[in-house]
Design a protein around this motif. Structure first.
Motif, PDB file in Angstrom:
ATOM      1  N   TYR A 122       0.844  -1.201   0.000  1.00  0.00           N
ATOM      2  CA  TYR A 122       0.000   0.000   0.000  1.00  0.00           C
ATOM      3  C   TYR A 122       0.883   1.256   0.000  1.00  0.00           C
ATOM      4  N   ILE A 123       1.926   1.258   0.847  1.00  0.00           N
ATOM      5  CA  ILE A 123       2.859   2.393   0.906  1.00  0.00           C
ATOM      6  C   ILE A 123       3.649   2.505  -0.394  1.00  0.00           C
ATOM      7  N   LEU A 124       4.096   1.373  -0.943  1.00  0.00           N
ATOM      8  CA  LEU A 124       4.907   1.384  -2.166  1.00  0.00           C
ATOM      9  C   LEU A 124       4.139   1.878  -3.382  1.00  0.00           C
ATOM     10  N   ASN A 125       2.822   1.886  -3.306  1.00  0.00           N
ATOM     11  CA  ASN A 125       2.005   2.377  -4.425  1.00  0.00           C
ATOM     12  C   ASN A 125       2.021   3.899  -4.537  1.00  0.00           C
ATOM     13  N   TYR A 126       2.479   4.580  -3.478  1.00  0.00           N
ATOM     14  CA  TYR A 126       2.553   6.044  -3.517  1.00  0.00           C
ATOM     15  C   TYR A 126       3.799   6.486  -4.283  1.00  0.00           C
ATOM     16  N   PRO A 127       3.796   7.717  -4.831  1.00  0.00           N
ATOM     17  CA  PRO A 127       4.968   8.209  -5.592  1.00  0.00           C
ATOM     18  C   PRO A 127       6.258   8.131  -4.787  1.00  0.00           C
ATOM     19  N   GLU A 128       7.370   8.036  -5.499  1.00  0.00           N
ATOM     20  CA  GLU A 128       8.674   7.769  -4.869  1.00  0.00           C
ATOM     21  C   GLU A 128       9.070   8.807  -3.827  1.00  0.00           C
ATOM     22  N   ASP A 129       8.838  10.087  -4.087  1.00  0.00           N
ATOM     23  CA  ASP A 129       9.267  11.134  -3.155  1.00  0.00           C
ATOM     24  C   ASP A 129       8.133  11.641  -2.281  1.00  0.00           C
ATOM     25  N   SER A 130       7.068  10.857  -2.155  1.00  0.00           N
ATOM     26  CA  SER A 130       5.918  11.283  -1.355  1.00  0.00           C
ATOM     27  C   SER A 130       6.159  11.031   0.128  1.00  0.00           C
ATOM     28  N   ALA A 131       5.406  11.745   0.952  1.00  0.00           N
ATOM     29  CA  ALA A 131       5.531  11.590   2.406  1.00  0.00           C
ATOM     30  C   ALA A 131       5.194  10.173   2.842  1.00  0.00           C
ATOM     31  N   ALA A 132       4.271   9.529   2.133  1.00  0.00           N
ATOM     32  CA  ALA A 132       3.865   8.165   2.500  1.00  0.00           C
ATOM     33  C   ALA A 132       5.040   7.195   2.492  1.00  0.00           C
ATOM     34  N   ARG A 133       6.009   7.412   1.593  1.00  0.00           N
ATOM     35  CA  ARG A 133       7.152   6.502   1.491  1.00  0.00           C
ATOM     36  C   ARG A 133       8.032   6.551   2.747  1.00  0.00           C
TER      37      ARG A 133
END
Length: 446
Positions: A122-133
């Motif tokens: 779920y986290i890896l689906n967010y953009p590479e430089d996003s806060a979620a990562r």
């Protein structure tokens, strides 16, 4: 103050003195162990990892460079690799999987229970430089309708396994973020009070798709040690801890430094970056800058007759180019710092233009005066020396304004302002500066 002890791990391994080696490793922090094993061959690194407790091994492994991690993954026994990966913090797992080949990612994911695997994907689906990562799920969450007594009991029960318990997340039954509460406030509060009565009801947070740089800015601005990350419906998906903020700041500084040197960013350390990758990162910009600089040849050739009649003016070309480039580099560095720290915004362009026009004129007058006097060591012609000094005055003013405005232009076109510093700015100023120099001197002396 902790005193660092120099130990030759390779010598201990080669002697087979594993008892001493294990005792030494137990006394070291993970960061120190990482430094101690960095220069060991991969097969000896594996020996060290066999002697480390799994939690410390996971911490050390997460600090290694990606190429070292990949080498060790190939050498670890299946059970040891599984132990280390399972013991890693969720955000460290994300960072590891970002750098690994697809077949290794598939293998590592197979070690996790279904729920943890689902959270990681779920986290890896967010953009590479996003806060979620950067987010980790290793935190304590409380419900707003809990009593303080119930909240403290939950902290005692779960706290040992969590990365941070000093700042606690408060959610409702739909996981929507309602606030945050500090552990110290829970400890001193009445046990029968509701958490909702003592929590901060207006917490600072970032959305999962926000840039990591924004997360770093918020944590710095509000002196936070932990920052909630929410989805589009403000449901809590994780938190960013202070140690991750340090990593982001280091990455951003690295990126800016390399862009200011006109090269694509690389985040691995120098000796862990393959030579071919450094060539690929550096060569495109060097080719572009070479082609731009070659324009100078055309400009100089167009003034060939003028140069032939007064050859001495060629002696001042390096001074003109160097001084203008230095001036532009100074002001562009100030502008980039201002943008990075949010001290300057796009709407300030006209204030900067007026301010730097004044500063550039003053600097130009100072340098022109120095050059006029210095020029008599080369030429005894006052008119020629005055023409050269005037050209430098115009060049310094021009370079100062260019160095100040190019970062604004970059921001308008959504380009990192750091690209407009260093060699790129110097090359632009060189090419146009030569034109200005010859035009001004020619106007005085023709």
């Amino acid at each position: 103050m902790k005193i660092k002890v120099e130990i030759d791990l390779q010598e201990l391994i080669e002697k087979g003195d594993f008892k001493t080696l294990k005792r030494v490793l137990e006394q070291q922090d993970p960061a120190d162990v990482k430094e101690m094993i960095e220069k060991l061959p991969p097969d000896l690194k594996v020996v060290v990892f066999r002697l480390l407790p799994k939690d410390k091994a996971a911490e050390v492994f997460s600090e290694l460079e990606p190429d070292d991690q990949l080498e060790l993954i190939k050498l670890f026994r299946e059970e040891r690799l599984k132990e280390i990966f399972e013991s890693m913090d969720p955000d460290d797992r994300v960072e590891l999987l970002e750098e690994m080949p697809a077949n290794v990612v598939k293998k590592l994911l197979s070690y996790l229970p279904p729920q943890e695997r689902e959270e990681l994907l779920y986290i890896l689906n967010y953009p590479e430089d996003s806060a979620a990562r950067l987010a980790t799920t290793e935190y304590v969450e409380l419900f707003e309708d809990m009593t303080v007594r119930e909240a403290l009991e939950k902290v005692r029960k779960e706290g040992k396994k969590k990365e941070n318990i000093y700042s606690l997340m408060v959610i409702d039954r739909t996981r929507k973020l309602k606030g945050t509460v500090e552990l110290r406030d829970l400890i001193v509060a009445d046990p029968d009070q509701k958490v909702s009565e003592i929590m901060n009801k207006d917490p600072v947070f970032v959305h999962a798709i926000d840039d990591q740089e924004l997360a770093a800015e918020l944590m710095k601005k509000y002196d936070l040690i932990i920052l909630p990350v929410v989805d589009s419906e403000e449901r809590l998906i994780g938190v960013i801890t202070f140690d991750d903020l340090v990593d982001v700041i280091e990455e951003e500084a690295t990126e800016d430094i390399q862009k200011m040197a006109s090269m694509s960013a690389t985040y691995t350390s120098y000796f862990h970056t393959p030579a071919w990758k450094l060539i690929l990162k550096r060569s495109p910009w060097l080719v572009v800058l070479l082609l731009l600089e070659s324009v100078n040849g055309n400009i100089i050739s167009s003034y060939e007759k003028f140069l032939a009649s007064i050859p001495i003016i060629a002696a001042f070309i390096p001074t003109m180019i160097g001084s203008a480039g230095n001036t532009g580099a100074q002001i562009s560095a100030l502008m980039i710092r201002g943008f990075t720290l949010n001290e300057i915004s796009l709407k300030d362009w006209w204030k900067v233009l007026l301010r730097e026009s004044l500063i550039g004129s003053t600097l130009g007058l100072i340098l022109a005066g120095v050059l006029y006097l210095r020029a008599f060591l080369i030429s005894s012609d006052p008119t020629l020396n005055f023409a050269v000094a005037t050209a430098l005055l115009v060049l310094i003013l021009y370079a100062n304004i260019m160095g100040a405005l190019l970062p604004f232009i970059a921001r308008i076109f959504k380009i990192d302002p750091a690209f407009m510093a260093g060699p790129l700015l110097t090359t632009i100023v060189d090419v146009t500066g030569i034109m200005i120099y010859f035009y001004v001197v020619h106007s005085f002396l023709s």
